[in-house]
Design an enzyme around this catalytic site. Structure first.
Site, mmCIF file in Angstrom:
data_model
loop_
_atom_site.group_PDB
_atom_site.id
_atom_site.type_symbol
_atom_site.label_atom_id
_atom_site.label_comp_id
_atom_site.label_asym_id
_atom_site.label_seq_id
_atom_site.Cartn_x
_atom_site.Cartn_y
_atom_site.Cartn_z
ATOM 1 N N CYS A 35 1.091 -2.615 2.386
ATOM 2 C CA CYS A 35 1.803 -2.437 1.297
ATOM 3 C C CYS A 35 1.715 -3.037 0.410
ATOM 4 C CB CYS A 35 3.748 -2.163 1.309
ATOM 5 S SG CYS A 35 4.016 -0.967 0.027
ATOM 6 N N CYS A 38 4.978 -3.658 -2.001
ATOM 7 C CA CYS A 38 5.551 -4.766 -1.358
ATOM 8 C C CYS A 38 5.326 -5.900 -1.680
ATOM 9 C CB CYS A 38 5.926 -4.314 -0.130
ATOM 10 S SG CYS A 38 6.463 -2.701 0.400
#
Length: 109
Positions: A35, A38
């Site tokens: 991600c 993230c």
């Protein structure tokens, strides 16, 4: 894009929950190694966590902990959920540190 929601709902009873310490106040962090957002927020989150050691943080990987993600209706990453007294009191979806800081502030007594 991120969103901050403060609300209160009851978490499902202990028979429906998946290996999450319900009596523990803290923040649940949902992310994944692939991600991008993230990864972007990771170092800032680690710093924020180190500055708020009084807050318990439980970290979950969306790929390894799919059942927990489903339990908490995590549809986007990263997602951060604040729990106090067994209830969800705040939720942030997205990589917005100002919004995540608001979650940590919920634990300033």
């Amino acid at each position: 894009k991120s969103s901050f929601e403060a609300y209160q709902i009851t978490i499902k009873n202990e028979n429906d929950c998946i290996d999450i310490p319900m009596a523990t106040d803290g923040i649940l962090k949902f992310s994944a190694t692939w991600c991008g957002p993230c990864k972007k927020i990771a170092s800032d989150f680690r710093y924020l966590k180190s500055q708020n050691q009084h807050v318990t943080v439980h970290e979950y990987d969306a790929d390894d902990d799919a059942e927990v993600c489903e339990q908490y209706s995590v549809g986007h990453l990263p997602t951060f959920i604040a729990i106090r007294n067994g209830q969800i009191v705040g939720r942030v979806t997205g990589a917005s540190m100002p919004d995540v800081e608001k979650l940590f502030a919920l634990f300033d007594f």
